[in-house]
Write an enzyme that holds these catalytic residues in place. Structure first.
Site, PDB file in Angstrom:
ATOM      1  N   LYS A 128       0.714  -1.374  -0.527  1.00 15.93           N
ATOM      2  CA  LYS A 128      -0.058  -0.023   0.318  1.00 15.93           C
ATOM      3  C   LYS A 128       0.728   1.191  -0.335  1.00 15.93           C
ATOM      4  O   LYS A 128       0.437   2.711  -0.987  1.00 15.93           O
ATOM      5  CB  LYS A 128      -0.635   0.077   1.125  1.00 15.93           C
ATOM      6  CG  LYS A 128      -2.342  -1.177   0.699  1.00 15.93           C
ATOM      7  CD  LYS A 128      -3.126  -1.046   1.528  1.00 15.93           C
ATOM      8  CE  LYS A 128      -4.329  -1.637   1.003  1.00 15.93           C
ATOM      9  NZ  LYS A 128      -5.408  -2.096   1.540  1.00 15.93           N
ATOM     10  N   LYS A 131      -4.059  -9.718  -6.034  1.00 19.27           N
ATOM     11  CA  LYS A 131      -4.711 -10.059  -5.565  1.00 19.27           C
ATOM     12  C   LYS A 131      -6.338  -9.231  -5.948  1.00 19.27           C
ATOM     13  O   LYS A 131      -5.372  -7.882  -6.968  1.00 19.27           O
ATOM     14  CB  LYS A 131      -4.793  -9.792  -3.895  1.00 19.27           C
ATOM     15  CG  LYS A 131      -5.557  -9.692  -3.045  1.00 19.27           C
ATOM     16  CD  LYS A 131      -5.320  -9.586  -1.950  1.00 19.27           C
ATOM     17  CE  LYS A 131      -6.063  -8.032  -1.472  1.00 19.27           C
ATOM     18  NZ  LYS A 131      -6.160  -7.431  -0.449  1.00 19.27           N
ATOM     19  N   LYS A 164     -10.371  -4.547  -4.044  1.00 25.38           N
ATOM     20  CA  LYS A 164     -11.652  -3.393  -4.643  1.00 25.38           C
ATOM     21  C   LYS A 164     -11.054  -1.628  -4.761  1.00 25.38           C
ATOM     22  O   LYS A 164     -12.147  -1.492  -5.683  1.00 25.38           O
ATOM     23  CB  LYS A 164     -13.129  -3.125  -2.772  1.00 25.38           C
ATOM     24  CG  LYS A 164     -12.073  -3.405  -1.369  1.00 25.38           C
ATOM     25  CD  LYS A 164     -13.220  -2.788  -0.733  1.00 25.38           C
ATOM     26  CE  LYS A 164     -12.919  -3.163   0.088  1.00 25.38           C
ATOM     27  NZ  LYS A 164     -11.934  -3.319   0.915  1.00 25.38           N
TER      28      LYS A 164
END
Ligand code: AQP
Length: 331
Positions: free
Chosen positions: A115, A197, A200
């Site tokens: 992130k 992965k 969203k």
């Protein structure tokens, strides 16, 4: 253990429109615990702000995530459904556990590395200490089992380490939680980049199938899914795209991988992709209609989140008071 009962806890961030990864890896598995466990399912909005959010969207998604919990089969009479920021004990224990979590441990978290690479302009302290808050979420409820996708395994191991560290210093304060990672649904990958992965917050709309996508979009996204130059539907190393589609098909139909290989023996990828899209859309249709019904009744959703927060706060207070006493706080 929470009193006489075993406890289960899990959460989803209202950080985007939920994907079939969130559904298959997490939410779909939550209901299995309702009868025998004291069950806590949380919309983790405090975690969501570790990444920049648009306030109106965060508010809308908080309602939507709660509605999806219920639409996916979680009965509010049997499960404590609540919003993380409605129970201040999460932030309070989060801070305390920050002081029992090592800088080096947090530095090793792969989600933090991923992130911070993705949000280089906003590498904030919350993004770094996220796993200590997640440990607090879990440990507050004396949780025995945490149903999560495989991507959360590392954070859960850290929560266990923090619990053990605290217990070894102060006695048995926290139940040490176990992860529950569902069989083939453990990690759903991006349809466009099947080694990554499905997330969203992915900006490529074709990479992600969302729980609320209309049937036509779902079919179109699966038709465009990246596969390989082979033509055989077979689960094997190096066939990441097909492996992912087989996993998704297996989760939605309950068929084993060898049954799927037999079903599509001699048929091309086109047929297979269409079948995956249809199985996915058919399974999600009842969730989508229940979701629409629930979203039309905000007052009901608010009553669920209020009752959930009251129950959660009562249970959390017992653990938090015990922690404060052990630490030497005057209470
Ligand atoms: N692709 C996935 N496969 C299996 N399980 C998954 N989960 C998420 N993606 C997959 C599981 O869903 C639960 C809730 O996840 P989260 O909202 O806490 O955040 P996340 O893991 O960071 O999910 P996203 O979709 O990737 O969100 P963003 O894009 O906001 O970071 C967890 O149990 C997770 O394992």
């Amino acid at each position: 253990m929470l009193g006489e009962m075993k406890a289960v806890f899990s959460g989803v961030q209202p950080s985007g429109n939920l994907t079939i990864g969130n559904y298959l890896g997490a939410i779909k598995n939550f209901g299995a615990f309702s009868e025998e466990y004291k069950s806590f399912y949380c919309v983790v909005d405090l975690h969501a702000i570790t990444v920049t959010q648009v306030p109106a969207e965060l508010r809308r998604r908080t309602y939507e995530t709660l509605a999806l919990y219920i639409a996916c089969g979680l009965d509010p009479a049997k499960n404590t459904l609540f919003v993380q920021s409605h129970v201040p004990a999460h932030a309070e224990l989060g801070w305390i556990l920050d002081c029992f979590t090592m800088f080096g441990e947090l530095s090793r978290m792969t989600q933090f590395k991923d992130k911070s690479a993705k949000h280089a302009e906003n590498i904030n302290a919350g993004l770094f200490t996220y796993p200590a808050l997640m440990a607090a979420d879990i440990l507050l409820y004396q949780t025995d089992v945490v149903p999560v996708g495989a991507d959360q395994k590392q954070h859960l191991e850290l929560a266990r380490d923090i619990a053990q560290r605290f217990n070894s210093r102060f006695g048995d304060v926290f139940t040490v939680p176990e992860p529950y990672i569902a069989g083939t649904g453990m990690k759903i990958m991006s349809l466009q980049e099947p080694t990554a992965k499905m997330s969203k917050s992915d900006e490529n709309p074709n990479a992600v199938v969302r729980i609320l996508d209309p049937k036509d979009d779902i079919i179109r996204k699966f038709r465009r899914a990246v596969t390989d130059s082979d033509t055989v539907v077979r689960f094997a190393e190096g066939k990441d795209g097909i492996n992912n589609l087989m996993t998704i098909y297996s989760c939605f139909t309950g068929k084993r991988l060898d049954e799927i290989e037999r079903e599509f023996d001699g048929r091309g990828y086109g047929d297979f992709k269409l079948a995956v899209g249809e199985a996915c859309a058919d399974a999600l249709a009842p969730v989508q209609s229940e979701f629409a019904r629930l979203m039309a009744d905000k007052a009901y959703l608010e009553s669920v989140m209020r009752a959930g927060a009251e129950d959660a706060a009562r249970c959390a207070a017992r653990t938090l008071n015990k922690v404060k006493k052990k630490l030497g706080f005057v209470i």
